[in-house]
Design an enzyme around this catalytic site. Structure first.
Site, mmCIF file in Angstrom:
data_model
loop_
_atom_site.group_PDB
_atom_site.id
_atom_site.type_symbol
_atom_site.label_atom_id
_atom_site.label_comp_id
_atom_site.label_asym_id
_atom_site.label_seq_id
_atom_site.Cartn_x
_atom_site.Cartn_y
_atom_site.Cartn_z
ATOM 1 N N HIS A 93 0.868 -1.188 0.013
ATOM 2 C CA HIS A 93 -0.088 0.153 0.041
ATOM 3 C C HIS A 93 0.983 1.194 0.069
ATOM 4 C CE1 HIS A 93 0.831 0.936 4.214
ATOM 5 N NE2 HIS A 93 0.783 -0.127 4.541
ATOM 6 N N GLU A 114 -1.849 -7.427 7.067
ATOM 7 C CA GLU A 114 -0.581 -7.263 7.835
ATOM 8 C C GLU A 114 -0.233 -8.264 9.164
ATOM 9 O OE1 GLU A 114 2.512 -6.872 7.583
ATOM 10 O OE2 GLU A 114 3.030 -4.813 7.518
#
Length: 220
Positions: free
Chosen positions: A14, A96
């Site tokens: 990201h 994550e």
């Protein structure tokens, strides 16, 4: 032997967030991209995504997207300019690393609590262990490789898979993709909005390889 081109995986981190700037461990916390993060992802899209470009939507079988807003927004910045957004799945499998008790902390703050802490060997108390992280990443790798096998051997689907995820996830993924222990990930630097290409050597699905890292990411 099949004449189809070798399949590829585009592994994307990201874009920039406030916590990626200051180094805070961002796992479950759902924070947005900065204005610069949005700009960088949009610039990547113009350079890399489109017909005849590195990431060609005609070649994409599917995209796995983390449900965190920073990853989901990056996906849309990369692909919304296309006539049709590629097939994608939003899944916790590519979230994550769960930092548990260390969520939101700087490495220096964690060291105050545990001077010998090393995420690559110790995992995260109250979050994911190294074994849990490795297992989750290996599960995703198995799914990607099945897409690749079906394309290369049977002509099913399309050539490429894309993942839009996170820094530690991507570092672990690269290490496991090339059949090394999770801890090798400490040696890979994955920049915000950086794109890695994972593939295979010698036209052989049994020889996974890292082909590129941090394509067009801003140098830090």
């Amino acid at each position: 032997m099949s004449e189809r081109p070798m399949p590829r995986l585009f592994l994307i981190r990201h874009g920039q967030t406030e916590w990626s700037i200051n180094g805070r461990h961002t796992g479950r916390t759902d924070i947005p991209l900065t204005a610069q993060g949005e700009q960088e992802a949009a610039e990547q899209a113009k350079i890399l995504v489109g017909e005849g470009k590195v990431i060609d939507p005609r070649n994409i079988c599917t995209v796995f997207v983390s449900p965190r807003i920073r990853a989901h927004r990056t996906f849309h910045l990369l692909f919304d300019h296309l006539p049709e957004v590629p097939h994608h799945v939003t899944t916790e499998e590519v979230r994550e690393w769960d930092y548990g008790e260390y969520e939101g902390l700087l490495s220096s703050e964690i060291k105050q609590k545990n001077p010998k802490w090393n995420i690559w060997t110790d995992g995260c108390p109250g979050g994911e262990s190294t074994e849990e992280m490795c297992s989750r990443v290996d599960t995703v790798i198995s799914k990607v490789r099945e897409h690749h096998r079906a394309w290369k051997e049977e002509g099913k689907g399309c050539r490429d898979v894309v993942i839009v995820a996170h820094g530690h996830f991507n570092r672990v993924f690269i290490a496991r993709w090339i059949n090394f222990p999770l801890s090798l990930g400490t040696h890979f630097n994955v920049e915000p909005a950086g794109i890695a290409i994972l593939g295979y050597n010698h036209n052989n699905l049994a020889e996974p390889a890292l082909n590129a890292l941090n394509l067009y990411a801003k140098p830090r």
